[in-house]
Scaffold this motif. Structure first.
Motif, PDB file in Angstrom:
ATOM      1  N   ILE A  49       1.014  -5.597   5.364  1.00 45.58           N
ATOM      2  CA  ILE A  49      -0.080  -4.894   6.603  1.00 45.58           C
ATOM      3  C   ILE A  49      -0.474  -3.351   5.770  1.00 45.58           C
ATOM      4  O   ILE A  49       0.377  -2.747   4.872  1.00 45.58           O
ATOM      5  N   LYS A  50      -1.854  -2.659   5.890  1.00 46.29           N
ATOM      6  CA  LYS A  50      -1.916  -1.496   4.952  1.00 46.29           C
ATOM      7  C   LYS A  50      -1.822  -0.600   5.642  1.00 46.29           C
ATOM      8  O   LYS A  50      -2.715  -0.603   6.776  1.00 46.29           O
ATOM      9  N   THR A  51      -0.864  -0.465   5.105  1.00 45.29           N
ATOM     10  CA  THR A  51      -0.347   1.058   5.888  1.00 45.29           C
ATOM     11  C   THR A  51       0.169   2.195   4.365  1.00 45.29           C
ATOM     12  O   THR A  51       0.686   1.287   3.479  1.00 45.29           O
ATOM     13  N   PRO A  52       0.916   3.438   4.974  1.00 45.60           N
ATOM     14  CA  PRO A  52       0.768   4.331   3.925  1.00 45.60           C
ATOM     15  C   PRO A  52       2.903   3.893   3.571  1.00 45.60           C
ATOM     16  O   PRO A  52       3.033   3.622   2.559  1.00 45.60           O
ATOM     17  N   ILE A  53       3.522   2.836   4.077  1.00 49.66           N
ATOM     18  CA  ILE A  53       4.217   2.232   3.708  1.00 49.66           C
ATOM     19  C   ILE A  53       4.359   1.311   2.035  1.00 49.66           C
ATOM     20  O   ILE A  53       5.295   1.884   1.783  1.00 49.66           O
ATOM     21  N   ASN A  54       3.280   1.007   2.293  1.00 47.66           N
ATOM     22  CA  ASN A  54       3.026   0.234   0.819  1.00 47.66           C
ATOM     23  C   ASN A  54       2.011   1.237   0.437  1.00 47.66           C
ATOM     24  O   ASN A  54       1.351   0.287  -0.727  1.00 47.66           O
ATOM     25  N   LYS A  55       1.249   1.435   0.436  1.00 48.97           N
ATOM     26  CA  LYS A  55       0.184   2.189  -0.597  1.00 48.97           C
ATOM     27  C   LYS A  55      -0.113   2.259  -1.468  1.00 48.97           C
ATOM     28  O   LYS A  55      -0.894   1.658  -2.432  1.00 48.97           O
ATOM     29  N   GLU A  56       1.308   1.916  -2.479  1.00 51.22           N
ATOM     30  CA  GLU A  56       1.386   2.129  -4.091  1.00 51.22           C
ATOM     31  C   GLU A  56       0.713   0.720  -4.470  1.00 51.22           C
ATOM     32  O   GLU A  56       0.409   0.556  -5.909  1.00 51.22           O
ATOM     33  N   VAL A  57       1.090  -0.181  -3.849  1.00 51.83           N
ATOM     34  CA  VAL A  57       0.948  -1.559  -4.133  1.00 51.83           C
ATOM     35  C   VAL A  57      -1.382  -1.597  -4.489  1.00 51.83           C
ATOM     36  O   VAL A  57      -1.676  -1.666  -4.501  1.00 51.83           O
ATOM     37  N   TRP A  58      -1.511  -1.284  -2.355  1.00 51.36           N
ATOM     38  CA  TRP A  58      -2.370  -1.853  -2.681  1.00 51.36           C
ATOM     39  C   TRP A  58      -4.315  -0.399  -2.645  1.00 51.36           C
ATOM     40  O   TRP A  58      -5.083  -0.968  -3.220  1.00 51.36           O
ATOM     41  N   SER A  59      -3.166   0.306  -3.378  1.00 52.92           N
ATOM     42  CA  SER A  59      -4.397   1.390  -3.646  1.00 52.92           C
ATOM     43  C   SER A  59      -4.206   0.960  -5.413  1.00 52.92           C
ATOM     44  O   SER A  59      -5.037   1.407  -6.060  1.00 52.92           O
ATOM     45  N   ASP A  60      -3.918  -0.026  -5.365  1.00 49.04           N
ATOM     46  CA  ASP A  60      -3.574  -0.540  -7.238  1.00 49.04           C
ATOM     47  C   ASP A  60      -4.392  -1.611  -7.343  1.00 49.04           C
ATOM     48  O   ASP A  60      -3.992  -2.552  -7.340  1.00 49.04           O
ATOM     49  N   PRO A  61      -5.945  -1.268  -8.086  1.00 46.00           N
ATOM     50  CA  PRO A  61      -5.777  -2.897  -7.886  1.00 46.00           C
ATOM     51  C   PRO A  61      -5.905  -4.198  -8.896  1.00 46.00           C
ATOM     52  O   PRO A  61      -5.665  -4.651  -7.925  1.00 46.00           O
ATOM     53  N   ASN A  62      -4.171  -4.140  -9.454  1.00 49.84           N
ATOM     54  CA  ASN A  62      -3.570  -5.087 -10.439  1.00 49.84           C
ATOM     55  C   ASN A  62      -3.087  -5.563  -9.258  1.00 49.84           C
ATOM     56  O   ASN A  62      -2.757  -6.361  -9.009  1.00 49.84           O
ATOM     57  N   LYS A  63      -2.219  -4.576  -8.406  1.00 45.51           N
ATOM     58  CA  LYS A  63      -1.094  -5.465  -7.938  1.00 45.51           C
ATOM     59  C   LYS A  63      -2.246  -5.534  -6.419  1.00 45.51           C
ATOM     60  O   LYS A  63      -1.525  -6.839  -5.643  1.00 45.51           O
ATOM     61  N   TYR A  64      -2.877  -4.670  -5.988  1.00 42.25           N
ATOM     62  CA  TYR A  64      -3.314  -5.784  -4.847  1.00 42.25           C
ATOM     63  C   TYR A  64      -3.634  -7.008  -4.858  1.00 42.25           C
ATOM     64  O   TYR A  64      -3.332  -8.073  -4.333  1.00 42.25           O
ATOM     65  N   ASN A  65      -4.368  -7.190  -6.126  1.00 42.88           N
ATOM     66  CA  ASN A  65      -4.929  -9.277  -6.791  1.00 42.88           C
ATOM     67  C   ASN A  65      -3.607 -10.090  -6.418  1.00 42.88           C
ATOM     68  O   ASN A  65      -3.192 -10.774  -6.658  1.00 42.88           O
ATOM     69  N   ASP A  66      -2.832  -8.674  -7.510  1.00 40.94           N
ATOM     70  CA  ASP A  66      -0.928  -9.661  -6.778  1.00 40.94           C
ATOM     71  C   ASP A  66      -0.255  -9.978  -5.859  1.00 40.94           C
ATOM     72  O   ASP A  66       0.227 -11.349  -5.558  1.00 40.94           O
ATOM     73  N   LEU A  67      -1.221  -9.467  -5.545  1.00 35.77           N
ATOM     74  CA  LEU A  67      -0.313  -8.989  -3.544  1.00 35.77           C
ATOM     75  C   LEU A  67      -1.299 -10.381  -2.920  1.00 35.77           C
ATOM     76  O   LEU A  67      -0.160 -11.252  -2.163  1.00 35.77           O
ATOM     77  N   LEU A  68      -2.632 -10.652  -3.181  1.00 37.96           N
ATOM     78  CA  LEU A  68      -3.503 -11.625  -2.691  1.00 37.96           C
ATOM     79  C   LEU A  68      -2.782 -12.946  -2.560  1.00 37.96           C
ATOM     80  O   LEU A  68      -3.386 -13.660  -1.923  1.00 37.96           O
ATOM     81  N   ASN A  69      -2.239 -13.298  -3.955  1.00 40.01           N
ATOM     82  CA  ASN A  69      -2.051 -13.955  -4.854  1.00 40.01           C
ATOM     83  C   ASN A  69      -0.194 -14.871  -3.564  1.00 40.01           C
ATOM     84  O   ASN A  69      -0.422 -16.325  -3.680  1.00 40.01           O
ATOM     85  N   LEU A  70       0.262 -13.646  -2.457  1.00 31.74           N
ATOM     86  CA  LEU A  70       1.286 -14.299  -1.687  1.00 31.74           C
ATOM     87  C   LEU A  70       0.009 -14.157  -0.377  1.00 31.74           C
ATOM     88  O   LEU A  70       1.247 -14.815   0.023  1.00 31.74           O
ATOM     89  N   ILE A  71      -0.370 -14.615  -0.268  1.00 28.21           N
ATOM     90  CA  ILE A  71      -1.813 -14.039   1.262  1.00 28.21           C
ATOM     91  C   ILE A  71      -2.336 -15.191   1.140  1.00 28.21           C
ATOM     92  O   ILE A  71      -3.629 -15.584   0.626  1.00 28.21           O
TER      93      ILE A  71
END
Ligand code: NAD
Length: 268
Positions: free
Chosen positions: A199-221
């Motif tokens: 869920i997009k909140t401050p707790i995981n900002k480091e993931v969704w604010s980085d395009p590479n990490k964000y794309n990796d995350l989408l692979n899990l969803i």
């Protein structure tokens, strides 16, 4: 839907808790907005509630400290006279590889994420029971007299290397929730958990604010989008409503399918 009900949302100065507090207030509840350190963020949540025409108060309390939790419940009852719903949401991460994890990192996460649930749920359950004992006339309603929703995580079932304190705390919430749900059901108190995925909140900002990490995350969803705090707030509100009156001791995954082993989707 929650007209004149009293709802405490712990950790509602930010993220999912903030969305829950605003959602309940928009549906007529009196909301206790809780924060532990950032008064300005807590005030922002309350201001948004008040500017929408809602009702609420702001209470500072660290959920891992017994005396502060008890004081928050006293303040709630002094102000609104009763409690209907507890959303025990406050939580944090102190990430570290296991080999380097300090006792302090372990303890802090267990204290807030798990002991905080114990302290707040016990206070809410005692309040619900005393409301029935002190009622001037008996209720003839079949519906539950108090609702507790715990904020767990998909990591109550998905192991998470590098975050073992967090995963252990959320796994602990699962058995804690089921056990108190079994024990409190005869009192007509319902206890359920919500387990968000990403869920997009401050707790995981480091993931969704980085395009590479964000794309990796989408692979899990499988659903291919990150969740919003409002996605979770709507599910929490359903569990707190009479529409879910026969739902007890359950965990509702709000995760776009993250718990569906998505890596098997392309595996022939
Ligand atoms: P967030 O950092 O935006 O919010 C956490 C909230 O908890 C803040 O309001 C913070 O002030 C509060 N808090 C922290 N320590 C506290 C304490 N000792 N006493 C009282 N309040 C305290 O993060 P979020 O994503 O909104 O997280 C809320 C809950 O949702 C947490 O329990 C978290 O584990 C859970 N969760 C989040 C996600 C996600 O992807 N964002 C996924 C699964 C579960």
């Amino acid at each position: 839907k929650f007209k004149d009900q009293v709802v405490i949302v712990t950790g509602s100065s930010s993220g999912i808790g903030k969305a829950c507090a605003i959602h309940f207030a928009n549906q007529g509840a009196h909301v206790v907005v809780n924060y532990s350190s950032n008064a300005e963020e807590g005030q922002n949540t309350l201001d948004e509630i008040l500017s929408n025409g809602g009702s609420g108060i702001l209470v500072k309390a660290d959920v891992s400290r017994e005396e502060e939790v008890l004081a928050m419940f006293r303040e709630t009852i002094n102000k609104f006279g009763k409690l209907d719903v507890l959303v025990s949401n406050a939580g944090l991460q102190k990430d570290s590889p296991f080999l380097e994890m300090t006792l302090q990192q372990w303890q802090k996460v267990i204290d807030v994420n798990l002991t905080g649930m114990f302290l707040t749920c016990r206070a809410a359950a005692r309040q619900f029971v005393s409301q029935v004992e002190n009622a001037t006339e008996p209720s003839h309603s079949e519906l539950s007299i108090g609702k507790i929703i715990l904020m767990s995580s998909v990591h109550d079932v998905i192991p998470w290397a590098g975050h073992v304190n967090y995963a252990a705390s959320k796994g602990g919430i699962m058995m804690f929730m089921k056990s108190i749900s079994q024990e409190l059901a005869p009192h007509k108190i319902r206890v359920n958990s919500v387990s968000p995925g990403a869920i997009k909140t401050p707790i995981n900002k480091e993931v969704w604010s980085d395009p590479n990490k964000y794309n990796d995350l989408l692979n899990l969803i499988p659903y291919k989008r990150i969740g919003t705090p409002q996605d979770v707030a709507k599910a929490v509100a359903w569990l707190a409503s009479d529409d879910s009156d026969y739902v007890n001791g359950e965990t509702l995954y709000i995760d776009g399918g993250m718990t569906l082993y998505p890596e098997f989707a392309d595996n022939g």
